[in-house]
Design a protein around this motif. Structure first.
Motif, PDB file in Angstrom:
ATOM      1  N   UNK A  65       0.826  -1.210   0.000  1.00 34.86           N
ATOM      2  CA  UNK A  65       0.000   0.000   0.000  1.00 34.86           C
ATOM      3  C   UNK A  65       0.861   1.260   0.000  1.00 34.86           C
ATOM      4  N   UNK A  66       1.947   1.239   0.763  1.00 35.55           N
ATOM      5  CA  UNK A  66       2.866   2.384   0.794  1.00 35.55           C
ATOM      6  C   UNK A  66       3.480   2.602  -0.584  1.00 35.55           C
ATOM      7  N   UNK A  67       3.929   1.519  -1.214  1.00 40.95           N
ATOM      8  CA  UNK A  67       4.524   1.618  -2.554  1.00 40.95           C
ATOM      9  C   UNK A  67       3.533   2.157  -3.580  1.00 40.95           C
ATOM     10  N   UNK A  68       2.242   1.916  -3.349  1.00 41.55           N
ATOM     11  CA  UNK A  68       1.199   2.411  -4.264  1.00 41.55           C
ATOM     12  C   UNK A  68       0.825   3.866  -3.988  1.00 41.55           C
ATOM     13  N   UNK A  69       1.378   4.440  -2.925  1.00 44.92           N
ATOM     14  CA  UNK A  69       1.073   5.827  -2.594  1.00 44.92           C
ATOM     15  C   UNK A  69      -0.209   6.018  -1.811  1.00 44.92           C
ATOM     16  N   UNK A  70      -0.694   4.947  -1.167  1.00 45.98           N
ATOM     17  CA  UNK A  70      -1.914   5.031  -0.363  1.00 45.98           C
ATOM     18  C   UNK A  70      -1.686   5.963   0.827  1.00 45.98           C
ATOM     19  N   UNK A  71      -2.663   6.839   1.092  1.00 45.20           N
ATOM     20  CA  UNK A  71      -2.550   7.793   2.201  1.00 45.20           C
ATOM     21  C   UNK A  71      -3.537   7.518   3.327  1.00 45.20           C
ATOM     22  N   UNK A  72      -4.513   6.604   3.077  1.00 42.22           N
ATOM     23  CA  UNK A  72      -5.522   6.286   4.090  1.00 42.22           C
ATOM     24  C   UNK A  72      -6.055   4.875   3.842  1.00 42.22           C
ATOM     25  N   UNK A  73      -6.488   4.245   4.925  1.00 43.88           N
ATOM     26  CA  UNK A  73      -7.111   2.924   4.834  1.00 43.88           C
ATOM     27  C   UNK A  73      -8.389   2.936   5.665  1.00 43.88           C
ATOM     28  N   UNK A  74      -9.354   2.119   5.235  1.00 48.66           N
ATOM     29  CA  UNK A  74     -10.614   1.999   5.976  1.00 48.66           C
ATOM     30  C   UNK A  74     -10.909   0.521   6.133  1.00 48.66           C
ATOM     31  N   UNK A  75     -11.132   0.085   7.378  1.00 45.73           N
ATOM     32  CA  UNK A  75     -11.423  -1.325   7.643  1.00 45.73           C
ATOM     33  C   UNK A  75     -12.156  -1.451   8.969  1.00 45.73           C
ATOM     34  N   UNK A  83      -1.319  -1.455  12.766  1.00 45.89           N
ATOM     35  CA  UNK A  83      -1.531  -0.064  13.193  1.00 45.89           C
ATOM     36  C   UNK A  83      -0.203   0.671  13.307  1.00 45.89           C
ATOM     37  N   UNK A  84       0.776   0.029  13.923  1.00 44.09           N
ATOM     38  CA  UNK A  84       2.093   0.641  14.092  1.00 44.09           C
ATOM     39  C   UNK A  84       2.740   0.919  12.737  1.00 44.09           C
ATOM     40  N   UNK A  85       2.690  -0.064  11.841  1.00 46.91           N
ATOM     41  CA  UNK A  85       3.291   0.113  10.514  1.00 46.91           C
ATOM     42  C   UNK A  85       2.583   1.213   9.714  1.00 46.91           C
ATOM     43  N   UNK A  86       1.264   1.273   9.806  1.00 48.07           N
ATOM     44  CA  UNK A  86       0.528   2.325   9.105  1.00 48.07           C
ATOM     45  C   UNK A  86       0.927   3.702   9.635  1.00 48.07           C
ATOM     46  N   UNK A  87       1.024   3.822  10.951  1.00 45.55           N
ATOM     47  CA  UNK A  87       1.421   5.102  11.556  1.00 45.55           C
ATOM     48  C   UNK A  87       2.830   5.493  11.131  1.00 45.55           C
ATOM     49  N   UNK A  88       3.751   4.518  11.104  1.00 45.81           N
ATOM     50  CA  UNK A  88       5.127   4.799  10.692  1.00 45.81           C
ATOM     51  C   UNK A  88       5.193   5.298   9.251  1.00 45.81           C
ATOM     52  N   UNK A  89       4.247   4.838   8.425  1.00 46.64           N
ATOM     53  CA  UNK A  89       4.215   5.241   7.024  1.00 46.64           C
ATOM     54  C   UNK A  89       3.249   6.396   6.762  1.00 46.64           C
ATOM     55  N   UNK A  90       2.760   7.009   7.855  1.00 45.80           N
ATOM     56  CA  UNK A  90       1.873   8.179   7.790  1.00 45.80           C
ATOM     57  C   UNK A  90       0.608   7.905   6.971  1.00 45.80           C
ATOM     58  N   UNK A  91       0.064   6.705   7.147  1.00 47.41           N
ATOM     59  CA  UNK A  91      -1.195   6.335   6.499  1.00 47.41           C
ATOM     60  C   UNK A  91      -2.296   6.425   7.554  1.00 47.41           C
ATOM     61  N   UNK A  92      -3.311   7.245   7.276  1.00 45.02           N
ATOM     62  CA  UNK A  92      -4.413   7.441   8.233  1.00 45.02           C
ATOM     63  C   UNK A  92      -5.323   6.224   8.245  1.00 45.02           C
ATOM     64  N   UNK A  93      -5.864   5.925   9.434  1.00 48.05           N
ATOM     65  CA  UNK A  93      -6.772   4.786   9.602  1.00 48.05           C
ATOM     66  C   UNK A  93      -8.181   5.292   9.880  1.00 48.05           C
ATOM     67  N   UNK A  94      -9.154   4.642   9.255  1.00 51.00           N
ATOM     68  CA  UNK A  94     -10.557   4.932   9.498  1.00 51.00           C
ATOM     69  C   UNK A  94     -11.269   3.611   9.768  1.00 51.00           C
ATOM     70  N   UNK A  95     -12.094   3.597  10.802  1.00 46.78           N
ATOM     71  CA  UNK A  95     -12.856   2.380  11.113  1.00 46.78           C
ATOM     72  C   UNK A  95     -14.214   2.449  10.444  1.00 46.78           C
ATOM     73  N   UNK A  96     -14.548   1.372   9.739  1.00 50.63           N
ATOM     74  CA  UNK A  96     -15.849   1.230   9.094  1.00 50.63           C
ATOM     75  C   UNK A  96     -16.364  -0.171   9.397  1.00 50.63           C
ATOM     76  N   UNK A  97     -17.644  -0.367   9.223  1.00 48.31           N
ATOM     77  CA  UNK A  97     -18.224  -1.687   9.478  1.00 48.31           C
ATOM     78  C   UNK A  97     -17.900  -2.643   8.340  1.00 48.31           C
ATOM     79  N   UNK A  98     -17.735  -3.923   8.686  1.00 47.95           N
ATOM     80  CA  UNK A  98     -17.578  -4.946   7.657  1.00 47.95           C
ATOM     81  C   UNK A  98     -18.915  -5.136   6.953  1.00 47.95           C
ATOM     82  N   UNK A  99     -18.858  -5.612   5.741  1.00 51.51           N
ATOM     83  CA  UNK A  99     -20.029  -5.955   4.920  1.00 51.51           C
ATOM     84  C   UNK A  99     -20.790  -4.760   4.353  1.00 51.51           C
TER      85      UNK A  99
END
Length: 114
Positions: A65-75, A83-99
């Motif tokens: 995801x980092x190599x693709x230039x992703x800046x945010x993830x939702x899951x 979580x630690x790896x996403x933070x280290x790569x400055x990728x924001x996290x958003x919580x969403x419901x499954x399905x």
């Protein structure tokens, strides 16, 4: 100009019409959604190379995801390692419901990031 490149774990390859997977690191695929100023400009689906791994999927997924230039993830949730790896790569996290539809997850991220 506001730009977000969002990755959402999915079960299939229907992009915005797919549903959010209940797992992140081992999801079958990711919908990659590019958004500029609140408008979706591109959607692509990529296979998760670590989907079948018993251990170590998180670092592989985050690197891809980092190599693709992703800046945010939702899951639904993120494990401590991811979580630690996403933070280290400055990728924001958003919580969403499954399905829920990926389209709905994108709208939630847009509401929360503005």
């Amino acid at each position: 100009m506001s730009k977000i490149k969002l990755a959402v774990p999915t079960r299939g390859d229907k992009g915005l019409d797919d549903s959010v997977s209940d797992v992140f690191g081992r999801s079958e695929r990711f919908a990659i959604v590019e958004i500029i100023d609140g408008s979706i400009i591109n959607v692509e689906t990529v296979e998760n190379p670590a989907a079948s791994y018993k251990h170590g999927a998180g670092p592989i997924v985050v690197k891809m995801l980092t190599d693709m230039g992703v800046t945010a993830v939702a899951a639904r949730e993120f494990g401590l390692g991811i979580s630690t790896l996403l933070e280290q790569n400055k990728i924001r996290k958003f919580n969403v419901e499954a399905d829920i539809p990926v389209r709905e997850a994108v709208q939630k991220v847009l509401r929360e990031s503005s």
